[in-house]
Design a protein around this motif. Structure first.
Motif, PDB file in Angstrom:
ATOM      1  N   ARG A  12      56.269 -22.025   5.790  1.00  0.00           N
ATOM      2  CA  ARG A  12      55.281 -21.342   6.626  1.00  0.00           C
ATOM      3  C   ARG A  12      55.820 -21.007   8.014  1.00  0.00           C
ATOM      4  NH1 ARG A  12      52.360 -25.569   4.509  1.00  0.00           N
ATOM      5  NH2 ARG A  12      52.295 -26.601   6.504  1.00  0.00           N
ATOM      6  N   THR A  13      56.657 -21.870   8.579  1.00  0.00           N
ATOM      7  CA  THR A  13      57.144 -21.668   9.935  1.00  0.00           C
ATOM      8  C   THR A  13      58.663 -21.757   9.953  1.00  0.00           C
ATOM      9  OG1 THR A  13      56.919 -24.013  10.428  1.00  0.00           O
ATOM     10  CG2 THR A  13      55.060 -22.606  11.007  1.00  0.00           C
ATOM     11  N   MET A  14      59.305 -20.618   9.904  1.00  0.00           N
ATOM     12  CA  MET A  14      60.763 -20.596   9.868  1.00  0.00           C
ATOM     13  C   MET A  14      61.338 -20.423  11.271  1.00  0.00           C
ATOM     14  SD  MET A  14      61.748 -21.276   6.870  1.00  0.00           S
ATOM     15  CE  MET A  14      63.464 -20.838   6.989  1.00  0.00           C
ATOM     16  N   ASP A  15      61.183 -21.459  12.085  1.00  0.00           N
ATOM     17  CA  ASP A  15      61.815 -21.423  13.390  1.00  0.00           C
ATOM     18  C   ASP A  15      63.258 -21.929  13.262  1.00  0.00           C
ATOM     19  OD1 ASP A  15      61.559 -24.170  13.087  1.00  0.00           O
ATOM     20  OD2 ASP A  15      60.132 -24.406  14.707  1.00  0.00           O
ATOM     21  N   ARG A  16      63.966 -21.938  14.357  1.00  0.00           N
ATOM     22  CA  ARG A  16      65.375 -22.320  14.354  1.00  0.00           C
ATOM     23  C   ARG A  16      65.575 -23.727  13.796  1.00  0.00           C
ATOM     24  NH1 ARG A  16      68.404 -19.715  17.961  1.00  0.00           N
ATOM     25  NH2 ARG A  16      70.599 -19.981  17.554  1.00  0.00           N
ATOM     26  N   THR A  30      78.054 -26.142   6.311  1.00  0.00           N
ATOM     27  CA  THR A  30      78.548 -26.559   7.620  1.00  0.00           C
ATOM     28  C   THR A  30      78.042 -25.581   8.676  1.00  0.00           C
ATOM     29  OG1 THR A  30      80.612 -25.302   7.373  1.00  0.00           O
ATOM     30  CG2 THR A  30      80.654 -27.617   6.703  1.00  0.00           C
ATOM     31  N   LEU A  31      77.822 -26.099   9.878  1.00  0.00           N
ATOM     32  CA  LEU A  31      77.357 -25.285  11.001  1.00  0.00           C
ATOM     33  C   LEU A  31      78.540 -24.907  11.861  1.00  0.00           C
ATOM     34  CD1 LEU A  31      75.080 -24.104  12.769  1.00  0.00           C
ATOM     35  CD2 LEU A  31      74.881 -26.359  13.835  1.00  0.00           C
ATOM     36  N   ASP A  32      78.602 -23.642  12.235  1.00  0.00           N
ATOM     37  CA  ASP A  32      79.678 -23.135  13.093  1.00  0.00           C
ATOM     38  C   ASP A  32      79.039 -22.286  14.186  1.00  0.00           C
ATOM     39  OD1 ASP A  32      82.219 -22.562  14.032  1.00  0.00           O
ATOM     40  OD2 ASP A  32      82.618 -21.011  12.535  1.00  0.00           O
ATOM     41  N   HIS A  33      79.763 -22.101  15.266  1.00  0.00           N
ATOM     42  CA  HIS A  33      79.324 -21.244  16.377  1.00  0.00           C
ATOM     43  C   HIS A  33      80.478 -20.282  16.703  1.00  0.00           C
ATOM     44  CE1 HIS A  33      76.897 -24.949  16.767  1.00  0.00           C
ATOM     45  NE2 HIS A  33      75.940 -24.048  16.934  1.00  0.00           N
ATOM     46  N   PRO A  34      80.671 -19.238  15.866  1.00  0.00           N
ATOM     47  CA  PRO A  34      81.833 -18.366  16.029  1.00  0.00           C
ATOM     48  C   PRO A  34      81.820 -17.511  17.286  1.00  0.00           C
ATOM     49  CG  PRO A  34      80.400 -17.533  14.303  1.00  0.00           C
ATOM     50  CD  PRO A  34      79.855 -18.871  14.724  1.00  0.00           C
ATOM     51  N   ASP A  40      73.927 -19.687  15.632  1.00  0.00           N
ATOM     52  CA  ASP A  40      74.214 -20.647  14.573  1.00  0.00           C
ATOM     53  C   ASP A  40      74.653 -19.882  13.333  1.00  0.00           C
ATOM     54  OD1 ASP A  40      73.263 -22.564  16.312  1.00  0.00           O
ATOM     55  OD2 ASP A  40      71.332 -22.797  15.310  1.00  0.00           O
ATOM     56  N   ALA A  41      75.825 -20.209  12.831  1.00  0.00           N
ATOM     57  CA  ALA A  41      76.336 -19.604  11.603  1.00  0.00           C
ATOM     58  C   ALA A  41      76.519 -20.713  10.577  1.00  0.00           C
ATOM     59  CB  ALA A  41      77.657 -18.893  11.866  1.00  0.00           C
ATOM     60  N   TRP A  42      75.772 -20.639   9.488  1.00  0.00           N
ATOM     61  CA  TRP A  42      75.888 -21.612   8.416  1.00  0.00           C
ATOM     62  C   TRP A  42      76.831 -21.078   7.359  1.00  0.00           C
ATOM     63  CZ3 TRP A  42      74.338 -26.483   8.497  1.00  0.00           C
ATOM     64  CH2 TRP A  42      73.439 -26.856   9.480  1.00  0.00           C
ATOM     65  N   LYS A  43      77.757 -21.950   6.944  1.00  0.00           N
ATOM     66  CA  LYS A  43      78.789 -21.548   5.984  1.00  0.00           C
ATOM     67  C   LYS A  43      78.869 -22.533   4.831  1.00  0.00           C
ATOM     68  CE  LYS A  43      81.793 -19.568   9.553  1.00  0.00           C
ATOM     69  NZ  LYS A  43      83.159 -19.596  10.114  1.00  0.00           N
ATOM     70  N   LEU A  51      72.660 -16.688   9.415  1.00  0.00           N
ATOM     71  CA  LEU A  51      72.918 -16.571  10.851  1.00  0.00           C
ATOM     72  C   LEU A  51      71.604 -16.644  11.610  1.00  0.00           C
ATOM     73  CD1 LEU A  51      75.314 -13.509  10.949  1.00  0.00           C
ATOM     74  CD2 LEU A  51      75.936 -15.870  11.407  1.00  0.00           C
ATOM     75  N   ILE A  52      71.626 -17.355  12.715  1.00  0.00           N
ATOM     76  CA  ILE A  52      70.487 -17.366  13.629  1.00  0.00           C
ATOM     77  C   ILE A  52      71.021 -16.883  14.959  1.00  0.00           C
ATOM     78  CG2 ILE A  52      68.662 -18.714  14.695  1.00  0.00           C
ATOM     79  CD1 ILE A  52      69.115 -20.772  12.425  1.00  0.00           C
ATOM     80  N   GLY A  53      70.477 -15.786  15.457  1.00  0.00           N
ATOM     81  CA  GLY A  53      71.007 -15.147  16.649  1.00  0.00           C
ATOM     82  C   GLY A  53      70.519 -15.739  17.955  1.00  0.00           C
ATOM     83  N   ALA A  54      71.058 -15.212  19.018  1.00  0.00           N
ATOM     84  CA  ALA A  54      70.796 -15.703  20.366  1.00  0.00           C
ATOM     85  C   ALA A  54      69.344 -15.544  20.787  1.00  0.00           C
ATOM     86  CB  ALA A  54      71.704 -14.989  21.368  1.00  0.00           C
ATOM     87  N   LEU A  55      68.660 -14.518  20.292  1.00  0.00           N
ATOM     88  CA  LEU A  55      67.286 -14.275  20.703  1.00  0.00           C
ATOM     89  C   LEU A  55      66.275 -15.059  19.879  1.00  0.00           C
ATOM     90  CD1 LEU A  55      67.431 -10.432  21.355  1.00  0.00           C
ATOM     91  CD2 LEU A  55      67.622 -12.310  22.997  1.00  0.00           C
ATOM     92  N   ASP A  56      66.722 -15.735  18.835  1.00  0.00           N
ATOM     93  CA  ASP A  56      65.863 -16.594  18.012  1.00  0.00           C
ATOM     94  C   ASP A  56      64.668 -15.841  17.439  1.00  0.00           C
ATOM     95  OD1 ASP A  56      65.354 -18.995  16.768  1.00  0.00           O
ATOM     96  OD2 ASP A  56      64.212 -19.815  18.436  1.00  0.00           O
ATOM     97  N   ARG A  57      64.887 -14.587  17.015  1.00  0.00           N
ATOM     98  CA  ARG A  57      63.805 -13.783  16.433  1.00  0.00           C
ATOM     99  C   ARG A  57      63.735 -13.914  14.919  1.00  0.00           C
ATOM    100  NH1 ARG A  57      64.427  -8.121  19.520  1.00  0.00           N
ATOM    101  NH2 ARG A  57      63.950  -8.868  21.601  1.00  0.00           N
TER     102      ARG A  57
END
Length: 82
Positions: A12-16, A30-34, A40-43, A51-57
């Motif tokens: 229901r709530t897909m926040d970061r 694994t979590l990476d920050h390329p 957040d980049a999950w691999k 990918l979760i971007g800087a604006l967290d949208r």
């Protein structure tokens, strides 16, 4: 794929934080920050699947094929990543 039965709140709530919990639970993830700590980049196996971007949208995920991606967009469950 999200298992709604085992993650009812996250469905229901897909926040970061929720996205990171789900991704972290996947075998071999694994979590990476390329780019920087705001992305957040999950691999798995060295390949990005979320990918979760800087604006967290939202979160960007990789689909197994173009047809699945098109179906998600057409049904309103997703939108094409910028």
């Amino acid at each position: 794929m999200l298992d709604r039965a085992s993650h009812p709140r996250e469905a229901r709530t897909m926040d970061r934080a929720a996205t990171n919990r789900i991704c972290a639970a996947l075998p071999g993830a694994t979590l990476d920050h390329p780019w920087d700590e705001r992305h957040d980049a999950w691999k798995i196996g060295g390949r990005i699947f979320a990918l979760i971007g800087a604006l967290d949208r939202g979160v960007t995920v990789k689909c197994p094929d173009p047809e699945t991606a098109a179906l998600l967009v057409e049904t309103g469950r997703a939108e094409r990543a910028p």
